[in-house]
Structure formats: C-alpha cells, structure tokens
Design a protein around this motif. Structure first.
Motif, PDB file in Angstrom:
ATOM      1  N   LEU A   9       0.834  -1.211   0.000  1.00  0.00           N
ATOM      2  CA  LEU A   9       0.000   0.000   0.000  1.00  0.00           C
ATOM      3  C   LEU A   9       0.867   1.258   0.000  1.00  0.00           C
ATOM      4  N   LYS A  10       0.212   2.411  -0.244  1.00  0.00           N
ATOM      5  CA  LYS A  10       0.958   3.669  -0.313  1.00  0.00           C
ATOM      6  C   LYS A  10       1.565   4.059   1.029  1.00  0.00           C
ATOM      7  N   ASN A  11       1.067   3.463   2.134  1.00  0.00           N
ATOM      8  CA  ASN A  11       1.646   3.758   3.450  1.00  0.00           C
ATOM      9  C   ASN A  11       2.724   2.750   3.847  1.00  0.00           C
ATOM     10  N   SER A 104     -16.508  -1.745  -2.074  1.00  0.00           N
ATOM     11  CA  SER A 104     -16.528  -0.751  -0.994  1.00  0.00           C
ATOM     12  C   SER A 104     -15.329  -0.978  -0.083  1.00  0.00           C
ATOM     13  N   VAL A 105     -14.709   0.141   0.299  1.00  0.00           N
ATOM     14  CA  VAL A 105     -13.524   0.139   1.165  1.00  0.00           C
ATOM     15  C   VAL A 105     -13.856   0.979   2.389  1.00  0.00           C
ATOM     16  N   LEU A 106     -13.445   0.517   3.574  1.00  0.00           N
ATOM     17  CA  LEU A 106     -13.665   1.308   4.789  1.00  0.00           C
ATOM     18  C   LEU A 106     -12.969   2.661   4.662  1.00  0.00           C
ATOM     19  N   GLY A 113      -4.597   2.841  -2.049  1.00  0.00           N
ATOM     20  CA  GLY A 113      -4.398   1.955  -3.195  1.00  0.00           C
ATOM     21  C   GLY A 113      -5.247   0.688  -3.166  1.00  0.00           C
ATOM     22  N   LEU A 114      -6.051   0.532  -2.110  1.00  0.00           N
ATOM     23  CA  LEU A 114      -6.870  -0.688  -2.012  1.00  0.00           C
ATOM     24  C   LEU A 114      -7.951  -0.743  -3.084  1.00  0.00           C
ATOM     25  N   GLY A 115      -8.581   0.418  -3.361  1.00  0.00           N
ATOM     26  CA  GLY A 115      -9.635   0.448  -4.372  1.00  0.00           C
ATOM     27  C   GLY A 115      -9.101   0.014  -5.725  1.00  0.00           C
ATOM     28  N   LEU A 136     -20.634  -1.511 -14.417  1.00  0.00           N
ATOM     29  CA  LEU A 136     -20.893  -0.967 -13.082  1.00  0.00           C
ATOM     30  C   LEU A 136     -21.763   0.262 -13.224  1.00  0.00           C
ATOM     31  N   ASN A 137     -22.342   0.665 -12.101  1.00  0.00           N
ATOM     32  CA  ASN A 137     -22.950   1.997 -12.078  1.00  0.00           C
ATOM     33  C   ASN A 137     -22.450   2.733 -10.846  1.00  0.00           C
ATOM     34  N   VAL A 138     -22.330   4.042 -10.989  1.00  0.00           N
ATOM     35  CA  VAL A 138     -21.692   4.860  -9.954  1.00  0.00           C
ATOM     36  C   VAL A 138     -22.437   6.188  -9.845  1.00  0.00           C
ATOM     37  N   VAL A 139     -22.613   6.658  -8.599  1.00  0.00           N
ATOM     38  CA  VAL A 139     -23.250   7.957  -8.395  1.00  0.00           C
ATOM     39  C   VAL A 139     -22.349   9.044  -8.999  1.00  0.00           C
ATOM     40  N   ARG A 144     -14.137  10.149  -6.579  1.00  0.00           N
ATOM     41  CA  ARG A 144     -13.049   9.215  -6.294  1.00  0.00           C
ATOM     42  C   ARG A 144     -13.240   7.927  -7.108  1.00  0.00           C
ATOM     43  N   ALA A 145     -14.473   7.396  -7.078  1.00  0.00           N
ATOM     44  CA  ALA A 145     -14.745   6.149  -7.806  1.00  0.00           C
ATOM     45  C   ALA A 145     -14.708   6.386  -9.318  1.00  0.00           C
ATOM     46  N   MET A 146     -15.315   7.489  -9.779  1.00  0.00           N
ATOM     47  CA  MET A 146     -15.343   7.784 -11.225  1.00  0.00           C
ATOM     48  C   MET A 146     -13.926   7.858 -11.777  1.00  0.00           C
ATOM     49  N   SER A 147     -13.065   8.554 -11.019  1.00  0.00           N
ATOM     50  CA  SER A 147     -11.684   8.739 -11.474  1.00  0.00           C
ATOM     51  C   SER A 147     -10.942   7.396 -11.508  1.00  0.00           C
ATOM     52  N   LEU A 148     -11.199   6.558 -10.505  1.00  0.00           N
ATOM     53  CA  LEU A 148     -10.581   5.226 -10.478  1.00  0.00           C
ATOM     54  C   LEU A 148     -11.019   4.410 -11.691  1.00  0.00           C
ATOM     55  N   TYR A 149     -12.317   4.385 -11.949  1.00  0.00           N
ATOM     56  CA  TYR A 149     -12.829   3.557 -13.052  1.00  0.00           C
ATOM     57  C   TYR A 149     -12.316   4.052 -14.411  1.00  0.00           C
TER      58      TYR A 149
HETATM   59  C1  LIG Z   1     -14.265   4.385  -4.431  1.00  0.00           C
HETATM   60  C2  LIG Z   1     -13.356   3.626  -3.490  1.00  0.00           C
HETATM   61  C3  LIG Z   1     -13.569   2.132  -3.698  1.00  0.00           C
HETATM   62  C4  LIG Z   1     -11.912   3.984  -3.803  1.00  0.00           C
HETATM   63  O1  LIG Z   1     -11.093   3.225  -2.928  1.00  0.00           O
HETATM   64  P1  LIG Z   1      -9.660   3.754  -2.469  1.00  0.00           P
HETATM   65  O2  LIG Z   1      -9.042   2.642  -1.694  1.00  0.00           O
HETATM   66  O3  LIG Z   1      -9.748   5.068  -1.831  1.00  0.00           O
HETATM   67  O4  LIG Z   1      -8.951   3.876  -3.896  1.00  0.00           O
HETATM   68  P2  LIG Z   1      -7.396   4.089  -4.210  1.00  0.00           P
HETATM   69  O5  LIG Z   1      -6.658   4.523  -3.002  1.00  0.00           O
HETATM   70  O6  LIG Z   1      -6.908   2.866  -4.909  1.00  0.00           O
HETATM   71  O7  LIG Z   1      -7.436   5.283  -5.233  1.00  0.00           O
HETATM   72  C5  LIG Z   1      -7.892   5.005  -6.539  1.00  0.00           C
HETATM   73  C6  LIG Z   1      -8.014   6.250  -7.338  1.00  0.00           C
HETATM   74  O8  LIG Z   1      -9.000   7.084  -6.745  1.00  0.00           O
HETATM   75  C7  LIG Z   1      -8.752   8.386  -7.208  1.00  0.00           C
HETATM   76  N1  LIG Z   1      -8.717   9.287  -6.067  1.00  0.00           N
HETATM   77  C8  LIG Z   1      -8.090   9.111  -4.898  1.00  0.00           C
HETATM   78  N2  LIG Z   1      -8.335  10.141  -4.097  1.00  0.00           N
HETATM   79  C9  LIG Z   1      -9.141  10.966  -4.776  1.00  0.00           C
HETATM   80  C10 LIG Z   1      -9.745  12.188  -4.493  1.00  0.00           C
HETATM   81  N3  LIG Z   1      -9.569  12.779  -3.299  1.00  0.00           N
HETATM   82  N4  LIG Z   1     -10.530  12.755  -5.422  1.00  0.00           N
HETATM   83  C11 LIG Z   1     -10.712  12.167  -6.625  1.00  0.00           C
HETATM   84  N5  LIG Z   1     -10.156  10.995  -6.948  1.00  0.00           N
HETATM   85  C12 LIG Z   1      -9.376  10.405  -6.033  1.00  0.00           C
HETATM   86  C13 LIG Z   1      -7.448   8.403  -7.926  1.00  0.00           C
HETATM   87  O9  LIG Z   1      -7.716   8.281  -9.334  1.00  0.00           O
HETATM   88  C14 LIG Z   1      -6.800   7.134  -7.435  1.00  0.00           C
HETATM   89  O10 LIG Z   1      -5.916   6.677  -8.379  1.00  0.00           O
HETATM   90  P3  LIG Z   1      -4.310   6.648  -8.113  1.00  0.00           P
HETATM   91  O11 LIG Z   1      -4.039   5.199  -7.873  1.00  0.00           O
HETATM   92  O12 LIG Z   1      -3.771   7.143  -9.390  1.00  0.00           O
HETATM   93  O13 LIG Z   1      -3.971   7.508  -6.933  1.00  0.00           O
HETATM   94  C15 LIG Z   1     -13.629   4.015  -2.006  1.00  0.00           C
HETATM   95  O14 LIG Z   1     -13.510   5.393  -1.874  1.00  0.00           O
HETATM   96  C16 LIG Z   1     -14.976   3.575  -1.482  1.00  0.00           C
HETATM   97  O15 LIG Z   1     -15.155   2.431  -1.072  1.00  0.00           O
HETATM   98  N6  LIG Z   1     -15.940   4.485  -1.459  1.00  0.00           N
HETATM   99  C17 LIG Z   1     -17.252   4.198  -0.873  1.00  0.00           C
HETATM  100  C18 LIG Z   1     -18.009   3.144  -1.606  1.00  0.00           C
HETATM  101  C19 LIG Z   1     -18.088   3.479  -3.069  1.00  0.00           C
HETATM  102  O16 LIG Z   1     -18.237   4.613  -3.456  1.00  0.00           O
HETATM  103  N7  LIG Z   1     -18.010   2.412  -3.871  1.00  0.00           N
HETATM  104  C20 LIG Z   1     -18.101   2.547  -5.310  1.00  0.00           C
HETATM  105  C21 LIG Z   1     -19.519   2.499  -5.719  1.00  0.00           C
HETATM  106  S1  LIG Z   1     -19.666   2.597  -7.496  1.00  0.00           S
END
Ligand SMILES: CC(C)(COP(=O)(O)OP(=O)(O)OC[C@H]1O[C@@H](n2cnc3c(N)ncnc32)[C@H](O)[C@@H]1OP(=O)(O)O)[C@@H](O)C(=O)NCCC(=O)NCCS
Length: 181
Positions: A9-11, A104-106, A113-115, A136-139, A144-149
């Motif tokens: 992980l990043k930490n 979903s991540v706590l 980096g878990l997501g 998938l569908n996302v709000v 954060r999720a949109m950017s990851l996907y």
């Molecule tokens: C969405 C979710 C799964 C992301 O998990 P996470 O462990 O924080 O994800 P990561 O640490 O791997 O980050 C993934 C990406 O998120 C994005 N990100 C991280 N922090 C961000 C922020 N503050 N704003 C926007 N995007 C962000 C980046 O694109 C990041 O990519 P990187 O690897 O280049 O840094 C998590 O926030 C979550 O469980 N949210 C609640 C449930 C949810 O929304 N589920 C998805 C339903 S569709």
C-alpha cells in the motif's frame, strides 16, 4: 473463484487481496454494514442488508466454489478493509458475456491503493471467468470512484438522472460504465 495476491500500500503496509472464505462471514458482515453507513454512494443502507453473518458465510463459500463469480476481500493487519466482487448478469446466451462489478472500502483505508488493487483483481477474475464485458454503475458525484474507473479503462455509456433516491439528499444521478475485457 479463488484469488490471492499480496500488494504494497501507499503507506508501506502489506495488504492481501483474496477470495473471501466461509470463516470470514462475520467480519465481512460487519465491514458491509460499516461501509454502507459511512457513505451515501452505495445501493443500500445497513438496515437493508439482506444477509445475516451466517448467510454471509454461506454466500462467501458459494463464491469461492464458483467458476464465474467472486467476492474478494482486502486484509490489512489481519483486518478486512474492503470488499469487491463480480456477479454474472445472467446465464442466458445473450447476456452470459457480461458481469457486474461492485466495491466498498472502509473510509479509514481510502487513498492507500486498495480500491485500485481490488478493482484490478476483479478485472482479472472477470477475464479468467471468460466474460467479455465488465459493467458498473456509480453515483455521478462519486469523483473518487469515477476517477478510479476511468483510469482503468471503464467508459461511460449512459446516465439515469433519478437512478437512486437517497434518504438524505433525494435523487442521485447514476452513471453507467463498461469495460471491454
Ligand atoms: C471508491 C473507493 C472504492 C476507492 O477506494 P480507495 O481505496 O480510496 O482507492 P485508491 O486509493 O486505490 O485510489 C484510486 C483512485 O481514486 C482516485 N482518487 C483518490 N483520491 C481521490 C480524491 N480525493 N478525489 C478524486 N479521486 C481520487 C485516484 O484516481 C486514485 O488513483 P491513483 O491510484 O492514481 O492515486 C472508495 O472510496 C470507497 O469504497 N468508497 C465508498 C463506496 C463506493 O463509493 N463504492 C463505489 C460504488 S460505485
């Protein structure tokens, strides 16, 4: 499906991404309720959890035995920090190439980096199972999720302006995304 990978992980801590087992049932039940309490971006509320801990254990046992569905967990310091899974859209010929993804991540583990690791693991499982498309569908406000996907290649193919109706904020727009495998 079976899956196991250790990542950094990043930490600097290690996380194990693996298929949830029957013995993880109670812990996954707790994590499900916490993640669904912590954010308003998921489909359901904790009081709508359709499984009790025993049913969750059975669910995980079935997913482990499955050849085309998976429920993965991320374990950090011996604790479950998040879950993600793939489910078949259906068994019929016309839809059996499609799977759905959920995650979903706590909150205390966000940004480590878990997501990304869980999503990549699910993409791999979907490929291994022979699917051709992961959906998938996302709000829409879930940046954060949109950017990851997007960064993993998912492409938006439509929106439903009244996809969810939150108890807290009313209508939430849903964005539909797909990834060709
Ligand atoms: C969405 C979710 C799964 C992301 O998990 P996470 O462990 O924080 O994800 P990561 O640490 O791997 O980050 C993934 C990406 O998120 C994005 N990100 C991280 N922090 C961000 C922020 N503050 N704003 C926007 N995007 C962000 C980046 O694109 C990041 O990519 P990187 O690897 O280049 O840094 C998590 O926030 C979550 O469980 N949210 C609640 C449930 C949810 O929304 N589920 C998805 C339903 S569709």
């Amino acid at each position: 499906m079976k899956y196991e990978q250790t990542i950094m992980l990043k930490n600097g801590k290690e996380a194990v991404i693996r298929g949830g087992e029957e013995s993880d049932g109670s812990a996954v039940f707790e994590v499900f309720n916490r993640t669904h309490e912590e954010t308003d971006f998921l489909l359901s509320y904790p009081d709508e959890n359709s499984l009790d801990p025993e049913q969750e254990a059975q669910y995980l046992k079935e997913k482990t035995a499955s050849t085309d569905e998976a429920e993965l967990i991320a374990v950090v310091d011996g604790r479950i920090a998040g879950t993600a899974g793939i489910e078949s859209v259906g068994k019929k010929d016309k839809v059996k190439h499609r799977a759905e993804f959920g995650i979903s991540v706590l909150k205390e583990y966000w940004g480590l980096g878990l997501g990304r690791a869980l999503t990549e693991a699910c993409i791999q499982c979907a490929k291994d199972a022979g699917y051709e498309q992961l959906e998938l569908n996302v709000v829409a406000e879930n940046e954060r999720a949109m950017s990851l996907y997007r960064s993993l290649g998912f492409v938006e193919f439509g929106r439903n302006p009244r996809g969810f109706c939150s108890r807290l904020t009313g209508y939430q727009e849903l964005v539909y995304m797909r990834l060709e495998l």
